[in-house]
Scaffold this active site. Sequence first.
Site, PDB file in Angstrom:
ATOM      1  N   SER A 150       0.851  -1.201   0.000  1.00  0.00           N
ATOM      2  CA  SER A 150       0.000   0.000   0.000  1.00  0.00           C
ATOM      3  C   SER A 150       0.880   1.242   0.000  1.00  0.00           C
ATOM      4  CB  SER A 150      -0.876   0.031   1.248  1.00  0.00           C
ATOM      5  OG  SER A 150      -1.548   1.275   1.348  1.00  0.00           O
ATOM      6  N   TYR A 164      -1.901  -0.306  10.299  1.00  0.00           N
ATOM      7  CA  TYR A 164      -2.130  -0.833   8.948  1.00  0.00           C
ATOM      8  C   TYR A 164      -0.946  -0.471   8.043  1.00  0.00           C
ATOM      9  CZ  TYR A 164      -4.025  -0.891   4.178  1.00  0.00           C
ATOM     10  OH  TYR A 164      -4.206  -1.092   2.833  1.00  0.00           O
TER      11      TYR A 164
HETATM   12  P1  NAD Z   1     -12.069  -4.754  -0.017  1.00  0.00           P
HETATM   13  O1  NAD Z   1     -12.448  -4.495   1.395  1.00  0.00           O
HETATM   14  O2  NAD Z   1     -12.983  -4.338  -1.115  1.00  0.00           O
HETATM   15  O3  NAD Z   1     -11.772  -6.311  -0.224  1.00  0.00           O
HETATM   16  C1  NAD Z   1     -11.126  -7.055   0.749  1.00  0.00           C
HETATM   17  C2  NAD Z   1     -11.320  -8.525   0.460  1.00  0.00           C
HETATM   18  O4  NAD Z   1     -10.646  -9.269   1.476  1.00  0.00           O
HETATM   19  C3  NAD Z   1     -12.759  -9.001   0.491  1.00  0.00           C
HETATM   20  O5  NAD Z   1     -12.953  -9.959  -0.525  1.00  0.00           O
HETATM   21  C4  NAD Z   1     -12.889  -9.656   1.868  1.00  0.00           C
HETATM   22  O6  NAD Z   1     -13.867 -10.675   1.867  1.00  0.00           O
HETATM   23  C5  NAD Z   1     -11.520 -10.235   2.031  1.00  0.00           C
HETATM   24  N1  NAD Z   1     -11.121 -10.467   3.405  1.00  0.00           N
HETATM   25  C6  NAD Z   1     -11.108  -9.579   4.431  1.00  0.00           C
HETATM   26  N2  NAD Z   1     -10.670 -10.178   5.543  1.00  0.00           N
HETATM   27  C7  NAD Z   1     -10.386 -11.455   5.211  1.00  0.00           C
HETATM   28  C8  NAD Z   1      -9.895 -12.575   5.921  1.00  0.00           C
HETATM   29  N3  NAD Z   1      -9.597 -12.494   7.222  1.00  0.00           N
HETATM   30  N4  NAD Z   1      -9.730 -13.744   5.265  1.00  0.00           N
HETATM   31  C9  NAD Z   1     -10.037 -13.855   3.948  1.00  0.00           C
HETATM   32  N5  NAD Z   1     -10.491 -12.825   3.223  1.00  0.00           N
HETATM   33  C10 NAD Z   1     -10.670 -11.645   3.849  1.00  0.00           C
HETATM   34  O7  NAD Z   1     -10.646  -4.095  -0.167  1.00  0.00           O
HETATM   35  P2  NAD Z   1      -9.717  -3.735  -1.422  1.00  0.00           P
HETATM   36  O8  NAD Z   1      -9.650  -2.270  -1.498  1.00  0.00           O
HETATM   37  O9  NAD Z   1     -10.092  -4.519  -2.612  1.00  0.00           O
HETATM   38  O10 NAD Z   1      -8.322  -4.230  -0.824  1.00  0.00           O
HETATM   39  C11 NAD Z   1      -7.597  -5.314  -1.340  1.00  0.00           C
HETATM   40  C12 NAD Z   1      -6.165  -5.180  -0.871  1.00  0.00           C
HETATM   41  O11 NAD Z   1      -5.616  -3.958  -1.366  1.00  0.00           O
HETATM   42  C13 NAD Z   1      -5.994  -5.141   0.642  1.00  0.00           C
HETATM   43  O12 NAD Z   1      -4.820  -5.825   1.019  1.00  0.00           O
HETATM   44  C14 NAD Z   1      -5.833  -3.660   0.920  1.00  0.00           C
HETATM   45  O13 NAD Z   1      -5.130  -3.420   2.121  1.00  0.00           O
HETATM   46  C15 NAD Z   1      -5.049  -3.234  -0.298  1.00  0.00           C
HETATM   47  N6  NAD Z   1      -5.098  -1.803  -0.581  1.00  0.00           N
HETATM   48  C16 NAD Z   1      -6.282  -1.206  -0.892  1.00  0.00           C
HETATM   49  C17 NAD Z   1      -6.274   0.164  -1.155  1.00  0.00           C
HETATM   50  C18 NAD Z   1      -7.533   0.919  -1.514  1.00  0.00           C
HETATM   51  O14 NAD Z   1      -7.475   2.157  -1.577  1.00  0.00           O
HETATM   52  N7  NAD Z   1      -8.657   0.258  -1.765  1.00  0.00           N
HETATM   53  C19 NAD Z   1      -5.085   0.875  -1.093  1.00  0.00           C
HETATM   54  C20 NAD Z   1      -3.901   0.230  -0.795  1.00  0.00           C
HETATM   55  C21 NAD Z   1      -3.924  -1.130  -0.545  1.00  0.00           C
END
Ligand code: NAD
Length: 258
Positions: A150, A164
Amino acid sequence: MFGDLKGRRVLVTGSTQGIGLAAVEAFARHGALVGMNGRKAPADLDATLARLNELDGEVAFLPADVSSSAEAARLVEAFVERFGGIDVLINNAGGLVARKPLEEIDDDFFDAVTDLNARSALMVTKYALPHLKDSARQSGTTASVILVGSVAGYTGGGPGAGLYGAAKAWLHNIQKNWVTFHAKDGIRFNTVSPGTFDTAFHADKDADTKARIGAGFPMGRFGRPEECAPTFLFFASHACSGYITGQVLDVNGGQYMP
Ligand code: NAD
């Protein structure tokens, strides 16, 4: 371009929505055999699987809470039972859990954030390792592990997101050790590091707030999950990235330039 992904066995943790689901769809379009994972089945699971399985690959839903080491082991076992091995692992599950400033962090919160963002990736990778070694040996190419970092891993994160951000920095770092000690096994480790993407991760913000925040980025907006997906294809494909390991690819519209 990603022709060698056809038939590759790809496990994507945390992929029932958002960035993970877009990755699952991209791999399915390229003929891969894909494990879609989440803690529990989403309400629209049948429709989602029907849609994804009309593409060129095959997608199976494998429930598991990857913040638990026992469930991480079970997920790897279930995937291997279904597809016969693992060629590509994407450690995508992650999230804020909640926003808590330093004064409010207790042991339970510390464990919840680090279990979800750090322990999960380490344990799934550990259990997948023998299968990834087999994959490299049998294919004569490389297996690929992709972490999801991230922008917060560089900046320290926004309000209440310090733990985080630190967990994501930990991921950016630990892959260096894995590269040093497992390149010999034919496994590559790389990190996709998203900036700010419009997913449920930002469900606490309304459209105006997102537009205002996005306007502060050079590209003027949040990213869309499908704009992150090709970077996973790239790191998964031996033909595209067979000599690339230990790198972090920032997908962030210019939000942060390390
Ligand atoms: P999101 O919340 O839309 O999706 C998260 C997914 O993880 C979901 O499918 C959820 O069911 C699953 N999940 C959550 N906890 C879990 C667990 N304990 N076991 C199994 N599955 C689990 O989030 P996103 O934005 O798609 O994020 C995906 C990745 O990208 C994450 O690692 C997040 O930290 C990272 N990220 C996101 C952003 C952003 O701005 N959206 C920025 C930087 C990094």
